[in-house]
Design a protein around this motif. Structure first.
Motif, short mmCIF file in Angstrom:
data_model
loop_
_atom_site.label_atom_id
_atom_site.label_comp_id
_atom_site.label_asym_id
_atom_site.label_seq_id
_atom_site.Cartn_x
_atom_site.Cartn_y
_atom_site.Cartn_z
N ARG A 181 7.23 -33.90 11.90
CA ARG A 181 7.24 -32.45 12.17
C ARG A 181 6.18 -31.75 11.32
O ARG A 181 5.44 -30.90 11.81
N VAL A 182 6.12 -32.13 10.05
CA VAL A 182 5.15 -31.47 9.16
C VAL A 182 3.73 -31.76 9.64
O VAL A 182 2.90 -30.85 9.74
N SER A 183 3.44 -33.02 9.97
CA SER A 183 2.08 -33.34 10.43
C SER A 183 1.79 -32.69 11.78
O SER A 183 0.64 -32.35 12.07
N ILE A 197 18.65 -45.34 9.79
CA ILE A 197 18.83 -43.87 9.89
C ILE A 197 18.05 -43.17 8.78
O ILE A 197 17.41 -42.13 9.01
N LYS A 198 18.07 -43.73 7.60
CA LYS A 198 17.35 -43.11 6.48
C LYS A 198 15.84 -43.03 6.78
O LYS A 198 15.21 -41.99 6.61
N TYR A 199 15.27 -44.14 7.24
CA TYR A 199 13.83 -44.13 7.54
C TYR A 199 13.52 -43.24 8.73
O TYR A 199 12.50 -42.55 8.76
N PRO A 213 23.09 -44.61 2.90
CA PRO A 213 21.87 -43.90 2.50
C PRO A 213 22.14 -42.45 2.11
O PRO A 213 23.14 -41.86 2.54
N GLU A 214 21.21 -41.91 1.30
CA GLU A 214 21.34 -40.51 0.88
C GLU A 214 20.21 -39.71 1.52
O GLU A 214 19.19 -40.28 1.90
N PHE A 215 20.42 -38.40 1.61
CA PHE A 215 19.42 -37.54 2.24
C PHE A 215 19.11 -36.33 1.35
O PHE A 215 18.94 -35.22 1.83
C1 UDX Z 1 12.66 -35.42 1.42
C2 UDX Z 1 13.78 -35.28 2.45
O1 UDX Z 1 13.96 -33.89 2.76
C3 UDX Z 1 15.09 -35.86 1.90
O2 UDX Z 1 16.10 -35.80 2.91
C4 UDX Z 1 14.86 -37.31 1.49
O3 UDX Z 1 16.04 -37.85 0.95
C5 UDX Z 1 13.72 -37.37 0.49
O4 UDX Z 1 12.54 -36.77 1.04
P1 UDX Z 1 11.89 -34.08 -0.75
O5 UDX Z 1 10.80 -35.09 -0.89
O6 UDX Z 1 12.63 -33.65 -1.94
O7 UDX Z 1 12.98 -34.60 0.31
O8 UDX Z 1 11.20 -32.76 -0.16
P2 UDX Z 1 11.21 -31.87 1.13
O9 UDX Z 1 11.80 -30.58 0.80
O10 UDX Z 1 11.75 -32.57 2.33
O11 UDX Z 1 9.64 -31.65 1.33
C6 UDX Z 1 8.72 -32.75 1.43
C7 UDX Z 1 7.30 -32.24 1.53
O12 UDX Z 1 7.06 -31.65 2.81
C8 UDX Z 1 6.94 -31.15 0.50
O13 UDX Z 1 5.64 -31.37 0.00
C9 UDX Z 1 7.01 -29.86 1.30
O14 UDX Z 1 6.18 -28.85 0.77
C10 UDX Z 1 6.50 -30.36 2.66
N1 UDX Z 1 6.96 -29.52 3.77
C11 UDX Z 1 8.28 -29.46 4.10
C12 UDX Z 1 6.03 -28.80 4.50
O15 UDX Z 1 4.81 -28.83 4.23
N2 UDX Z 1 6.47 -28.04 5.55
C13 UDX Z 1 7.77 -27.95 5.89
O16 UDX Z 1 8.08 -27.23 6.85
C14 UDX Z 1 8.71 -28.68 5.14
#
Ligand code: UDX
Length: 458
Positions: free
Chosen positions: A228-230, A217-219, A160-162
């Motif tokens: 964390r964001v929610s 691990i990816k999920y 998987p990629e991250f």
């Molecule tokens: C994410 C994962 O970081 C990455 O590892 C996975 O492979 C794909 O999904 P991405 O969707 O590009 O990547 O964006 P990310 O920078 O993680 O942000 C996702 C969303 O969460 C954005 O809308 C961002 O604004 C929001 N976010 C992120 C917050 O609201 N608060 C934060 O503290 C972090």
């Protein structure tokens, strides 16, 4: 492509396939990039990049120029490579579960392409797939179409990629980890060696496990980040209701606890992007299929969906009613430095504004074209922030673009009809806006009573 040096093929040149291919090419590997989209292939062959990603364009250009990378629609050419990465899309079905149609087809086609070949070929599943896919679907399909069992001549790994959008190239050049789910020892060794050639002396933490755990691990990673964001958005909504609450200070303090850590604690309008929502929905559907209801993850998604309403509520608090109110939305991309609006919070906020009969103008430095395809017709798309703000009775700062951080308060004051600001990203300070009504996510405020202005005559 000439044999001799290691060559790698990619099936599916979306975001992940292209970024990974470009980095491998920059490290001297020979790449064959395969995609069914002929138009895209023609563009790529000329060194043009079909998507916006910092650093990708120049890397691809020089790889094409040096003939380190070749693009084709002919999947049979994967036989020229030693390793094939499957990087096709895994779109959502109606019920949120993921569709594995493209992964299955890619496995079938790689198998057929290498059927008569004698050399060892390693197939690597990089697409995000639900746990069990590599072993339960890819392996039997591949074995049947190639006519050989996984083992001495055929290798199989999940990997998987991250990558995060906007930093995909940096993430690929400097990964925090490599996860390899190896079907057998030989497959795992082969992939470890390939990565050693890329990262050379740098020791990247490498987790070698079975394919199903690698896929999980990816999920788990996306579920955890979205949680964390929610969580911080939940705290923000509570802080907002306290006269002097401030989620930023709360986040800063809790982030100092090493058990918590400081990243992904930025409150906002809710997460967007192509991964979090899609992967959570897929993981929820998958878990339910295992007779386990992951209520935590359902709540994470629900909090995220409702967060848009929290932002709209702030504008309602300033305006009294939204009906016929002119609202300027600055920012449409799901985060800054991308033109991507997939699952962007701006879309949910605008939908709610329009449902409440607000008159919406919107602007984004990069995402206007993509937004135009999905926004309701009555939303006016402005060509710059100033024209977006003109005549507005409230401005919602939706995306954390630097351009919006730098906009002078005077511009807001002179252009807007009434100086009301909703900061959905906390990119400005209350102090910037003397003489404004300023409300921000996670910031408690004792608002002076706002006179409800008459709706502008049309
Ligand atoms: C994410 C994962 O970081 C990455 O590892 C996975 O492979 C794909 O999904 P991405 O969707 O590009 O990547 O964006 P990310 O920078 O993680 O942000 C996702 C969303 O969460 C954005 O809308 C961002 O604004 C929001 N976010 C992120 C917050 O609201 N608060 C934060 O503290 C972090």
């Amino acid at each position: 492509m000439k044999r001799g040096s290691e060559s790698v093929s990619f099936i599916g040149l979306g975001y992940v396939g292209l970024c990974t291919a470009a980095v491998l090419a920059s490290r001297g590997m020979k790449i064959i990039g395969v995609d069914i989209d002929g138009e895209k292939i023609a563009k790529l062959a000329k060194g043009e990049t079909p998507l916006h990603e910092p650093g990708l364009g120049s890397m691809l250009k020089s790889a094409v120029k040096n003939r380190r990378i070749q693009f084709t629609t002919d999947i049979d050419r994967v036989v020229e490579a030693d390793v094939t990465f499957i990087t096709v899309g895994t779109p959502s079905n109606q019920d949120g579960s993921i569709s594995l149609t493209f992964v299955k087809k890619a496995a079938e086609d790689v198998g057929s392409a290498i059927r008569g070949a004698d050399a060892y070929h390693l197939v690597v599943v990089k697409s995000t797939v639900i746990p069990g896919t590599t072993t339960g679907l890819v392996r039997p399909v591949l074995e049947s179409s190639s006519g050989k069992p996984c083992g001495p001549k055929l290798g199989l790994c999940s990997n998987p990629e991250f990558l995060a959008e906007g930093s995909a190239i940096t993430n690929t050049l400097h990964p925090d980890k490599i996860v390899i789910g190896a079907n057998d020892e030989k497959s795992g060794d082969k992939l470890v060696k390939l990565y050693q050639r890329i990262y050379r002396a740098r020791k990247i933490p490498t987790i070698i496990t079975n394919p199903t755990t690698a896929e999980t691990i990816k999920y788990a990673s996306n579920a955890f980040l979205a949680t964390r964001v929610s969580t911080i958005n939940t705290i923000a909504n509570i802080c907002q209701r306290l006269p002097s609450g401030d989620v930023e200070t709360v986040a800063k303090a809790i982030g100092l606890d090493p058990r918590i850590g400081s990243v992904y604690l930025k409150a906002g309008p809710g997460y967007g992007g192509s991964c979090f929502h899609k992967d959570l929905q897929a993981f929820i559907a998958f878990s339910r299929g295992l007779d386990y209801d992951p209520v935590l993850l359902t709540a994470v998604e629900e909090v995220n969906r409702r967060q848009a309403n929290e932002i709209v509520k702030l504008s309602r608090k300033l305006l009294g009613t939204l009906e016929n109110r002119r609202i300027a939305v600055l920012g449409l991309a799901f985060k800054k430095d991308t033109d991507d609006v997939r699952e962007a919070a701006s879309l949910r906020v605008i939908e709610e504004l329009v449902n409440n009969s607000a008159s919406v103008s919107a602007y984004d430095p990069m995402a206007i074209e993509n937004a135009r395809k999905v926004l309701p017709q009555q939303v006016e798309l402005a060509t710059d922030s100033r024209s977006c703000l003109k005549g507005a009775e409230c401005c919602i700062l939706m995306t954390e673009w630097d351009e919006f951080r730098q906009l002078k308060p005077r511009a807001f004051k002179t252009l807007m009809r009434t100086p009301n600001i909703v900061d959905a990203r906390r990119i400005r300070r209350q102090g910037d806006f003397q003489g404004f009504n300023y409300l921000a996510v996670g910031l408690g405020a004792t608002m002076p009573p706002i006179p409800v202005l008459a709706a502008p005559s049309k």
